[in-house]
Design an enzyme around this catalytic site. Structure first.
Site, PDB file in Angstrom:
ATOM      1  N   SER A 145       0.851  -1.187   0.000  1.00  0.00           N
ATOM      2  CA  SER A 145       0.000   0.000   0.000  1.00  0.00           C
ATOM      3  C   SER A 145       0.884   1.233   0.000  1.00  0.00           C
ATOM      4  CB  SER A 145      -0.869   0.002   1.265  1.00  0.00           C
ATOM      5  OG  SER A 145      -1.535   1.241   1.422  1.00  0.00           O
ATOM      6  N   TYR A 150      -2.027  -0.946  10.101  1.00  0.00           N
ATOM      7  CA  TYR A 150      -2.099  -1.165   8.656  1.00  0.00           C
ATOM      8  C   TYR A 150      -0.819  -0.682   7.980  1.00  0.00           C
ATOM      9  CZ  TYR A 150      -3.743  -0.996   3.848  1.00  0.00           C
ATOM     10  OH  TYR A 150      -3.870  -1.189   2.499  1.00  0.00           O
TER      11      TYR A 150
END
Length: 170
Positions: free
Chosen positions: A54, A67
């Site tokens: 990401s 995350y």
């Protein structure tokens, strides 16, 4: 994963359980499939491994500590694996997508996010990136290029200031 775990949860609501679950999914899951497929790929002398990290891996985003950290760990794992597998005929691709809507309609979770892509568009960009032959794929460029070349290298005080301003707007 529930919404809090997927986001990584704000550090003021730190939960070891949340971090463990996010890391088990994003890093442990990749380790599991690498362990399952790499022996066969090495024996065959060919193949492509692609992992979805990401843009959040490049800096710790507000409200997404678990995350961001898990995606950074995944990116580092894939980078090490790519170097380890040089000369084996196996390609390792790390994909750094921006925001991809994973539901059919816009939701509260999408509010304040820049350049949110529809699932089909995000999927096409991932597949095109893998097929391009590059080791690192990142998109969408209006978000990924500033993240990769500017925000990622900001000194901590400047980054903290910028994120505190953006976090207030979201």
């Amino acid at each position: 994963l529930n919404a809090g775990i997927a986001r990584g949860v704000d550090a003021r609501h730190l939960s070891a359980e949340c971090y463990h679950e996010v890391f088990a999914t994003n890093v442990g899951g990749a380790v599991n499939w690498l362990g399952a497929v790499l022996p066969w790929m090495i024996e065959a002398g060919s193949g492509t491994v692609a992992g979805i990290s990401s843009l959040a891996a490049w800096r710790g985003l507000p409200g997404a500590g678990a995350y961001s950290a898990s995606k950074a760990a995944l990116a580092t794992l894939l980078e090490s694996t790519r170097v380890d597998l040089r000369g084996t005929g196996i390609r390792v691709v790390t994909v750094f997508p921006g925001f991809i809507r994973n539901r059919g309609v816009a939701s509260e979770a999408d509010r304040g996010k820049l350049f949110v892509l529809e699932l089909e568009d995000g999927t096409r960009r991932i597949l095109d990136g893998i097929e391009s032959g590059r080791a690192v794929v990142h998109f969408p460029w209006p978000l990924s290029l500033p993240m990769r070349h500017f925000v990622r290298h900001l000194p901590a005080p400047a980054y903290d200031w910028l994120m505190s301003r953006l976090n207030r707007r979201g």
